[in-house]
Design an enzyme around this catalytic site. Structure first.
Site, PDB file in Angstrom:
ATOM      1  N   ASP A 197      41.887  30.702  40.307  1.00  0.00           N
ATOM      2  CA  ASP A 197      40.592  30.678  40.991  1.00  0.00           C
ATOM      3  C   ASP A 197      39.463  30.634  39.960  1.00  0.00           C
ATOM      4  OD1 ASP A 197      41.234  33.263  40.173  1.00  0.00           O
ATOM      5  OD2 ASP A 197      40.130  34.234  41.785  1.00  0.00           O
ATOM      6  N   ILE A 198      39.569  31.489  38.939  1.00  0.00           N
ATOM      7  CA  ILE A 198      38.476  31.559  37.968  1.00  0.00           C
ATOM      8  C   ILE A 198      38.986  31.865  36.566  1.00  0.00           C
ATOM      9  CG2 ILE A 198      37.993  33.992  38.559  1.00  0.00           C
ATOM     10  CD1 ILE A 198      34.968  33.297  37.966  1.00  0.00           C
ATOM     11  N   VAL A 199      38.372  31.213  35.588  1.00  0.00           N
ATOM     12  CA  VAL A 199      38.608  31.554  34.184  1.00  0.00           C
ATOM     13  C   VAL A 199      37.335  32.231  33.691  1.00  0.00           C
ATOM     14  CG1 VAL A 199      39.183  30.739  31.881  1.00  0.00           C
ATOM     15  CG2 VAL A 199      40.133  29.574  33.879  1.00  0.00           C
ATOM     16  N   ASP A 200      37.519  33.477  33.245  1.00  0.00           N
ATOM     17  CA  ASP A 200      36.378  34.294  32.841  1.00  0.00           C
ATOM     18  C   ASP A 200      36.477  34.469  31.314  1.00  0.00           C
ATOM     19  OD1 ASP A 200      34.627  36.566  32.595  1.00  0.00           O
ATOM     20  OD2 ASP A 200      34.906  36.981  34.695  1.00  0.00           O
ATOM     21  N   GLY A 230      39.177  34.554  29.697  1.00  0.00           N
ATOM     22  CA  GLY A 230      40.224  33.600  29.292  1.00  0.00           C
ATOM     23  C   GLY A 230      41.583  34.226  29.013  1.00  0.00           C
ATOM     24  N   LYS A 281      33.518  30.624  34.033  1.00  0.00           N
ATOM     25  CA  LYS A 281      32.300  31.232  33.480  1.00  0.00           C
ATOM     26  C   LYS A 281      32.408  31.083  31.971  1.00  0.00           C
ATOM     27  CE  LYS A 281      31.321  34.879  36.876  1.00  0.00           C
ATOM     28  NZ  LYS A 281      31.397  36.339  37.099  1.00  0.00           N
ATOM     29  N   ASP A 338      37.347  38.328  44.668  1.00  0.00           N
ATOM     30  CA  ASP A 338      37.128  39.602  45.353  1.00  0.00           C
ATOM     31  C   ASP A 338      36.162  40.513  44.608  1.00  0.00           C
ATOM     32  OD1 ASP A 338      38.986  40.025  43.166  1.00  0.00           O
ATOM     33  OD2 ASP A 338      39.327  42.015  43.987  1.00  0.00           O
TER      34      ASP A 338
HETATM   35  C1  PRP Z   1      40.991  37.326  37.972  1.00  0.00           C
HETATM   36  C2  PRP Z   1      41.202  35.837  38.181  1.00  0.00           C
HETATM   37  C3  PRP Z   1      41.919  35.381  36.959  1.00  0.00           C
HETATM   38  C4  PRP Z   1      41.396  36.329  35.917  1.00  0.00           C
HETATM   39  C5  PRP Z   1      40.373  35.633  35.075  1.00  0.00           C
HETATM   40  O1  PRP Z   1      42.137  38.020  38.335  1.00  0.00           O
HETATM   41  O2  PRP Z   1      41.953  35.583  39.347  1.00  0.00           O
HETATM   42  O3  PRP Z   1      43.320  35.497  37.081  1.00  0.00           O
HETATM   43  O4  PRP Z   1      40.790  37.442  36.582  1.00  0.00           O
HETATM   44  O5  PRP Z   1      39.840  36.512  34.143  1.00  0.00           O
HETATM   45  P1  PRP Z   1      39.989  36.324  32.578  1.00  0.00           P
HETATM   46  O6  PRP Z   1      39.747  34.885  32.275  1.00  0.00           O
HETATM   47  O7  PRP Z   1      38.898  37.229  32.059  1.00  0.00           O
HETATM   48  O8  PRP Z   1      41.372  36.790  32.188  1.00  0.00           O
HETATM   49  P2  PRP Z   1      42.137  39.573  38.664  1.00  0.00           P
HETATM   50  O9  PRP Z   1      42.696  40.360  37.522  1.00  0.00           O
HETATM   51  O10 PRP Z   1      40.788  39.987  39.156  1.00  0.00           O
HETATM   52  O11 PRP Z   1      43.218  39.599  39.817  1.00  0.00           O
HETATM   53  P3  PRP Z   1      43.175  38.869  41.259  1.00  0.00           P
HETATM   54  O12 PRP Z   1      43.413  37.391  41.039  1.00  0.00           O
HETATM   55  O13 PRP Z   1      44.306  39.521  41.976  1.00  0.00           O
HETATM   56  O14 PRP Z   1      41.833  39.147  41.887  1.00  0.00           O
END
Ligand code: PRP
Length: 181
Positions: A105-108, A110, A136, A164
């Site tokens: 869903d998202i790369v924060d 990383g 992001k 979430d």
């Molecule tokens: C979120 C998202 C990614 C990860 C990205 O997962 O779904 O897997 O964080 O962050 P990063 O690039 O800083 O590693 P989360 O741990 O919130 O679990 P979820 O998918 O169950 O919400």
């Protein structure tokens, strides 16, 4: 006042219509690239479940895509990356010689994608590509490749369309910016 009693408003960052259109574009691109192949889509739980479901339904039906899931947790119920993502659920099938597409869903920062790529590449897939709905970039701490990206977004508190806040609001149809009111 405790965070649980704080009130919030939602401002639409990415509307349902905009997301739908972009998902369609990504699906077209992926359909072209995997023509004649049998890719394995790996949804990274939990956040990717809505994006993955929509993406797969927009694929060219000629593509014989399969799906499996992994779960990785970086943030738990908090907002700061643990920097050591925990693999909570692994694949049920081997990926040796498979064309693998990881769907996030998202790369924060990383770290999650980095850990997943490291884990999967030693299993000798034929190819390993990545797809993320959101990125992001300004929060990135490790460089990771995103082969198919939906939207580059600013560093805002977002939720919805799978993402979430402490496990809430994943079902919102838009990606919204959550602001204290
Ligand atoms: C979120 C998202 C990614 C990860 C990205 O997962 O779904 O897997 O964080 O962050 P990063 O690039 O800083 O590693 P989360 O741990 O919130 O679990 P979820 O998918 O169950 O919400």
């Amino acid at each position: 006042m405790g965070a649980e009693r704080q009130n919030y408003t939602h401002e639409i960052l990415l509307s349902e219509d905009l997301i739908r259109a972009r998902v369609k574009e990504l699906a077209n691109e992926i359909s072209q690239d995997y023509k004649g192949k049998k890719p394995l889509f790996i949804g990274v739980l939990k956040g990717s479940f809505i994006f993955l479901a929509d993406l797969m339904r927009e694929l060219d039906p000629e593509i014989s895509a399969e799906v499996d899931f992994m779960a990785v947790s970086s943030y738990g119920r908090g907002t700061v990356s643990s920097r050591q993502p925990k693999i909570e659920l692994d694949l049920r099938i081997p990926i040796e010689d498979r064309e693998v597409l990881l769907v996030e869903d998202i790369v924060d920062a990383g770290y999650s994608l980095e850990a997943l790529i490291a884990l999967l590449s030693v299993r000798n897939p034929k190819s390993l590509k990545t797809c993320a709905l959101l990125s992001k970039k300004s929060r990135r701490e490790v460089e990771v490749p995103i082969d198919y990206l939906g939207f580059e977004i600013p560093d805002l508190w977002i939720e919805g369309y799978g993402t979430d806040t402490a496990e809430q609001n994943r079902g919102l149809k838009n990606v919204v910016h959550r602001k204290p009111s």
